[in-house]
Scaffold this active site. Structure first.
Site, PDB file in Angstrom:
ATOM      1  N   ASP A  84       0.790  -1.234   0.000  1.00  0.00           N
ATOM      2  CA  ASP A  84       0.000   0.000   0.000  1.00  0.00           C
ATOM      3  C   ASP A  84       0.823   1.285   0.000  1.00  0.00           C
ATOM      4  O   ASP A  84       0.569   2.207   0.779  1.00  0.00           O
ATOM      5  CB  ASP A  84      -0.950   0.011   1.205  1.00  0.00           C
ATOM      6  CG  ASP A  84      -1.859  -1.197   1.196  1.00  0.00           C
ATOM      7  OD1 ASP A  84      -2.794  -1.217   0.386  1.00  0.00           O
ATOM      8  OD2 ASP A  84      -1.591  -2.142   1.972  1.00  0.00           O
ATOM      9  N   HIS A 127       3.941   4.194   9.145  1.00  0.00           N
ATOM     10  CA  HIS A 127       3.956   2.776   8.751  1.00  0.00           C
ATOM     11  C   HIS A 127       5.301   2.332   8.196  1.00  0.00           C
ATOM     12  O   HIS A 127       5.537   1.149   7.991  1.00  0.00           O
ATOM     13  CB  HIS A 127       2.892   2.499   7.680  1.00  0.00           C
ATOM     14  CG  HIS A 127       1.498   2.773   8.150  1.00  0.00           C
ATOM     15  ND1 HIS A 127       0.962   2.154   9.240  1.00  0.00           N
ATOM     16  CD2 HIS A 127       0.546   3.623   7.680  1.00  0.00           C
ATOM     17  CE1 HIS A 127      -0.276   2.600   9.437  1.00  0.00           C
ATOM     18  NE2 HIS A 127      -0.549   3.493   8.505  1.00  0.00           N
ATOM     19  N   ASP A 164      -3.603   8.743  14.997  1.00  0.00           N
ATOM     20  CA  ASP A 164      -4.067   8.289  13.679  1.00  0.00           C
ATOM     21  C   ASP A 164      -4.888   7.010  13.889  1.00  0.00           C
ATOM     22  O   ASP A 164      -4.668   6.270  14.847  1.00  0.00           O
ATOM     23  CB  ASP A 164      -2.842   7.995  12.796  1.00  0.00           C
ATOM     24  CG  ASP A 164      -3.206   7.673  11.355  1.00  0.00           C
ATOM     25  OD1 ASP A 164      -3.059   8.560  10.498  1.00  0.00           O
ATOM     26  OD2 ASP A 164      -3.630   6.516  11.078  1.00  0.00           O
ATOM     27  N   HIS A 166      -4.896   4.360  12.174  1.00  0.00           N
ATOM     28  CA  HIS A 166      -4.146   3.143  11.842  1.00  0.00           C
ATOM     29  C   HIS A 166      -3.022   2.923  12.849  1.00  0.00           C
ATOM     30  O   HIS A 166      -2.507   3.879  13.427  1.00  0.00           O
ATOM     31  CB  HIS A 166      -3.542   3.252  10.442  1.00  0.00           C
ATOM     32  CG  HIS A 166      -4.552   3.435   9.354  1.00  0.00           C
ATOM     33  ND1 HIS A 166      -4.951   4.666   8.904  1.00  0.00           N
ATOM     34  CD2 HIS A 166      -5.252   2.509   8.631  1.00  0.00           C
ATOM     35  CE1 HIS A 166      -5.855   4.519   7.944  1.00  0.00           C
ATOM     36  NE2 HIS A 166      -6.062   3.218   7.761  1.00  0.00           N
ATOM     37  N   ASP A 257      -7.580  10.699  10.444  1.00  0.00           N
ATOM     38  CA  ASP A 257      -8.521   9.706   9.938  1.00  0.00           C
ATOM     39  C   ASP A 257      -9.275   9.048  11.094  1.00  0.00           C
ATOM     40  O   ASP A 257     -10.135   8.197  10.886  1.00  0.00           O
ATOM     41  CB  ASP A 257      -7.795   8.648   9.081  1.00  0.00           C
ATOM     42  CG  ASP A 257      -6.479   8.202   9.672  1.00  0.00           C
ATOM     43  OD1 ASP A 257      -6.223   8.494  10.865  1.00  0.00           O
ATOM     44  OD2 ASP A 257      -5.690   7.565   8.949  1.00  0.00           O
ATOM     45  N   TYR A 297      -8.391  11.647   5.603  1.00  0.00           N
ATOM     46  CA  TYR A 297      -8.725  11.572   4.180  1.00  0.00           C
ATOM     47  C   TYR A 297     -10.076  12.162   3.829  1.00  0.00           C
ATOM     48  O   TYR A 297     -10.482  12.137   2.670  1.00  0.00           O
ATOM     49  CB  TYR A 297      -8.622  10.112   3.713  1.00  0.00           C
ATOM     50  CG  TYR A 297      -7.276   9.532   4.090  1.00  0.00           C
ATOM     51  CD1 TYR A 297      -6.130   9.907   3.391  1.00  0.00           C
ATOM     52  CD2 TYR A 297      -7.126   8.690   5.195  1.00  0.00           C
ATOM     53  CE1 TYR A 297      -4.879   9.435   3.773  1.00  0.00           C
ATOM     54  CE2 TYR A 297      -5.883   8.217   5.582  1.00  0.00           C
ATOM     55  CZ  TYR A 297      -4.765   8.595   4.871  1.00  0.00           C
ATOM     56  OH  TYR A 297      -3.532   8.154   5.248  1.00  0.00           O
TER      57      TYR A 297
HETATM   58  C1  Q6P Z   1      -4.056   2.742   4.537  1.00  0.00           C
HETATM   59  C2  Q6P Z   1      -3.842   1.662   3.531  1.00  0.00           C
HETATM   60  C3  Q6P Z   1      -4.905  -0.252   2.712  1.00  0.00           C
HETATM   61  C4  Q6P Z   1      -6.216  -0.846   2.329  1.00  0.00           C
HETATM   62  C5  Q6P Z   1      -6.086  -2.345   2.048  1.00  0.00           C
HETATM   63  C6  Q6P Z   1       0.902   7.462   7.864  1.00  0.00           C
HETATM   64  C7  Q6P Z   1      -1.233   7.425   7.307  1.00  0.00           C
HETATM   65  C8  Q6P Z   1      -2.221   6.320   7.342  1.00  0.00           C
HETATM   66  C9  Q6P Z   1      -2.024   5.454   6.134  1.00  0.00           C
HETATM   67  C10 Q6P Z   1      -3.100   4.450   5.952  1.00  0.00           C
HETATM   68  C11 Q6P Z   1      -2.804   3.491   4.861  1.00  0.00           C
HETATM   69  N1  Q6P Z   1      -5.049   1.031   3.273  1.00  0.00           N
HETATM   70  N2  Q6P Z   1      -5.724  -2.620   0.709  1.00  0.00           N
HETATM   71  O1  Q6P Z   1      -0.009   6.913   7.106  1.00  0.00           O
HETATM   72  O2  Q6P Z   1      -2.067   5.614   8.539  1.00  0.00           O
HETATM   73  O3  Q6P Z   1      -3.444   6.947   7.404  1.00  0.00           O
HETATM   74 ZN    ZN Z   2      -4.066   6.461   9.159  1.00  0.00          ZN
END
Ligand code: Q6P
Ligand code: ZN
Length: 627
Positions: A84, A127, A164, A166, A257, A297
């Site tokens: 990703d 990440h 965040d 995530h 988010d 987002y």
């Molecule tokens: C989300 C990726 C993958 C969906 C599955 C620092 C900011 C974040 C990134 C989120 C990545 N989704 N195919 O990064 O944590 O918001």
């Molecule tokens: Zn995130």
């Protein structure tokens, strides 16, 4: 720039959300609201290779370094080895600027050029791992910043708060065995069904080796978490640990988010919760706080959340917290009988309580007797009232009253935010007229502090007690224990009882009464005053006796928004004291949902110590429901 350029359609959906507009709308909102004008802009720089190598491997850096020269075909292939994340010919440059921006901010804050700040950057970082890009992240901006602060500015302890939605697994991996960096993250988890689907994002990853106890994960096993859930976790989990840790710098992985409307998070917290989260962190580390943008987002809620954060960093009072109806309700359909209302988020179901501090044990005996006994409460308050009225002079009472009323009128007109009044002797001058007030008194005698979230003045207490049936639902008054010499116990009571109660009560004014010889040191007093200003839009009125003149300067400084001095690393607690505080919380949680961290233990419960390491008194007790 937009990473999606040139990528095949099947890769588009994910990178469609991490768009340049995230930064432009955020910045525009800061300009339009006038906040940008009030900030100092700091020029960015590229992170150097040495900076990047603080966290990343040479091989990985060399690989990323080549990406600007790759053909689109090669880039696509390079991208596919990671999860990703999308490489564009410009991303190496941008990633160096993103990390460099975080470092410039750390420099400015650590040298005192600015008090605190926020870096609006892309690509995000939390990440990204030592040798791998992941989840839109190339370099781990915040992890680099933490090590840089230690290396360049001699920071001994760095707290990273990742709000965040995530899990910043990259940050966790970077500091797993490092006790000098405490990483806290809450994240959508859904029993590992949510990205990045890692076992190690769960609550039981607490760090390794010397770093055991310095990693705190709060996995949400449901979407729809709201303001109450976030505040609860701050008051009951993060802040007690953070205060004990006593960081020299606070870094925030500021992803938005976790706010309502975000397509990734699907949570329900409103943008203004970030004002409170920010405020609650601003008295740590002497106010040295650097927020670095991660996710977020929804292009409507993102700029609002960014503005709330920046506005609070600038020292504006936080807006009244909204919709605080307690942490999320247990789900009836669940097969497990939860021990807690918050436990839908499994976290608290399993990690019931993090016992950290103690309080003065002799005091607890008194409280123990008071709670549940109306007669004794009556007696207590009449004694208290007598001691307040003793030597009281009618004219002083009048002066106090009129001074308070004048201040309150100015607050209503928004001419002043907070204030203090010095009176000769405390009397029943505490105004009757104030509705919806939290009254906090710090008294010199054995009962050190009490808290009345009521619109009653002291002379009404008798009446209040009569109306209060302890056995039914409306005990709206409680006594906060304070051990004179025990900062730990006091802070634990403030964070775990007073703040959640205050938030839930949602007062329009906080009256803070300090009696002589309260036993509170200046720094503890300033922490208290500072933290309470998150309530009532910062409307705090402090009442002190004239003999306490020495307290005027520290009080004024806190009311003006200066960060409180650090309390130092807090010590281990006496188990009986902690138990008593916990019992008090349990008694009160019947009426106050934000005090609900543990529910009834309906079934046999086993307590497993999973970590008794290093966070001095950090014992995480897990209750496992066996039904
Ligand atoms: C989300 C990726 C993958 C969906 C599955 C620092 C900011 C974040 C990134 C989120 C990545 N989704 N195919 O990064 O944590 O918001
Ligand atoms: Zn995130």
């Amino acid at each position: 720039f937009n990473y999606s350029l040139g990528y095949p359609n099947d890769m588009l959906p994910a990178c469609k959300i991490e768009v340049p507009e995230r930064l432009t709308v955020s910045h525009e909102a800061l300009v339009k609201s006038g906040l940008a004008d009030r900030c100092v802009s700091i020029p960015v720089r590229e992170a150097t290779e040495a900076d990047i190598l603080l966290v990343h491997s040479e091989d990985y850096l060399e690989a990323v370094k080549k990406t600007p020269f790759m053909t689109l075909e090669d880039l696509k292939e390079f991208t596919l080895q990671y999860g990703d994340v999308y490489f564009h010919p410009n991303i190496y440059h941008c990633a160096k600027l993103a990390a460099g921006a975080a470092l410039q901010l750390v420099d400015s804050v650590m040298t005192g050029k600015v008090r605190n700040g926020m870096a609006l950057v892309r690509p995000p970082g939390h990440h990204s791992m030592r040798s791998a890009a992941n989840g839109f992240c190339v370099f781990n901006n915040v992890a680099i910043a933490a090590l840089y602060a230690k290396q360049k500015h001699g920071a001994k302890r760095v707290l990273i708060v990742d709000w965040d939605v995530h899990h910043g697994q990259g940050v966790q991996y970077s500091f797993e065995d490092d006790p000098s960096v405490l990483y806290f993250s809450w994240h959508r988890y859904e029993h590992q069904k949510f990205w990045p689907n890692l076992k190690e994002s769960d609550y039981d990853s607490v760090g390794k080796g010397k770093g055991a106890g310095f990693n705190v994960n709060v996995p949400w096993n449901k979407v729809g978490m709201k303001n109450s859930d976030y505040l609860s976790v701050f008051c009951h989990v993060l802040l007690p640990v953070a205060y004990e840790f006593c960081p020299d710098l606070v870094l925030v992985c500021a992803g938005f988010d976790s706010a309502i409307g975000d397509p990734e998070g699907e949570m329900c917290a409103s943008p203004d919760i970030f004002a409170h989260l920010t405020h609650l962190l601003m008295n740590l580390a002497g106010g040295k706080l650097c927020a670095v943008l991660e996710g977020g987002y929804n292009l409507t809620s993102l700029p609002q959340s960014v503005c709330q954060t920046v506005q609070t960093l600038l020292g504006d009072p936080a807006p009244l917290p909204v919709n605080l109806d307690g942490p999320c309700q247990r789900s009836v359909s669940s097969s497990v009988r939860f021990m807690s209302q918050m436990c839908v988020c499994d976290f608290v179901m399993k990690v019931n309580y993090i016992f950290l501090f103690s309080a003065h044990s002799s005091l607890f005996t008194v409280f123990d007797q008071l709670i549940g006994c109306t007669e004794k409460m009556c007696l207590f308050f009449s004694t208290l009232r007598e001691s307040f009225l003793k030597d009281a002079d009618e004219s002083d009472a009048l002066t106090t009253l009129s001074s308070l009323i004048a201040l309150m009128e100015q607050m209503e007109k928004n001419e002043v935010c907070s204030g203090y009044h010095l009176c000769l002797v405390f009397s029943n001058a505490v105004p009757r007229a104030v509705a919806n007030t939290v009254l906090l008194c710090f008294n010199l005698h054995e009962l050190q502090a009490y808290f009345i979230p009521l619109n009653y003045c002291l002379s009404d207490l008798q009446w209040l007690i009569k109306k209060t049936d302890v056995n039914t639902s409306h005990v709206r008054l409680f006594v906060l224990p304070q051990g004179c010499s025990d900062v730990s116990g006091f802070i634990q009571a403030v964070l775990g009882l007073l703040l959640p109660l205050g938030y839930e009560y949602d007062p329009s004014l906080v009256l803070l009464v300090r009696a002589p010889e309260s036993g509170l040191s200046d720094s503890v007093w300033q922490q208290l005053t500072g933290l309470l200003q998150g309530l009532a839009q910062g409307h705090t009125l402090v009442l002190m006796q004239e003999g306490e003149k020495a307290c005027v300067a520290p009080t004024t400084s806190s009311l003006l928004g200066d960060a409180a001095p650090c309390l130092g690393q807090l010590h281990t607690s006496v188990p009986e004291d902690v138990e008593m505080l916990e019992r008090l919380r349990q008694t009160l949680q019947v009426d106050w949902k934000l005090l609900q961290t543990t529910g009834e233990f309906t079934t046999a419960t086993s307590h497993n110590k999973i970590n008794t390491h290093n966070l001095t008194a950090c014992t995480i007790v897990i209750g496992i429901s066996v039904s």
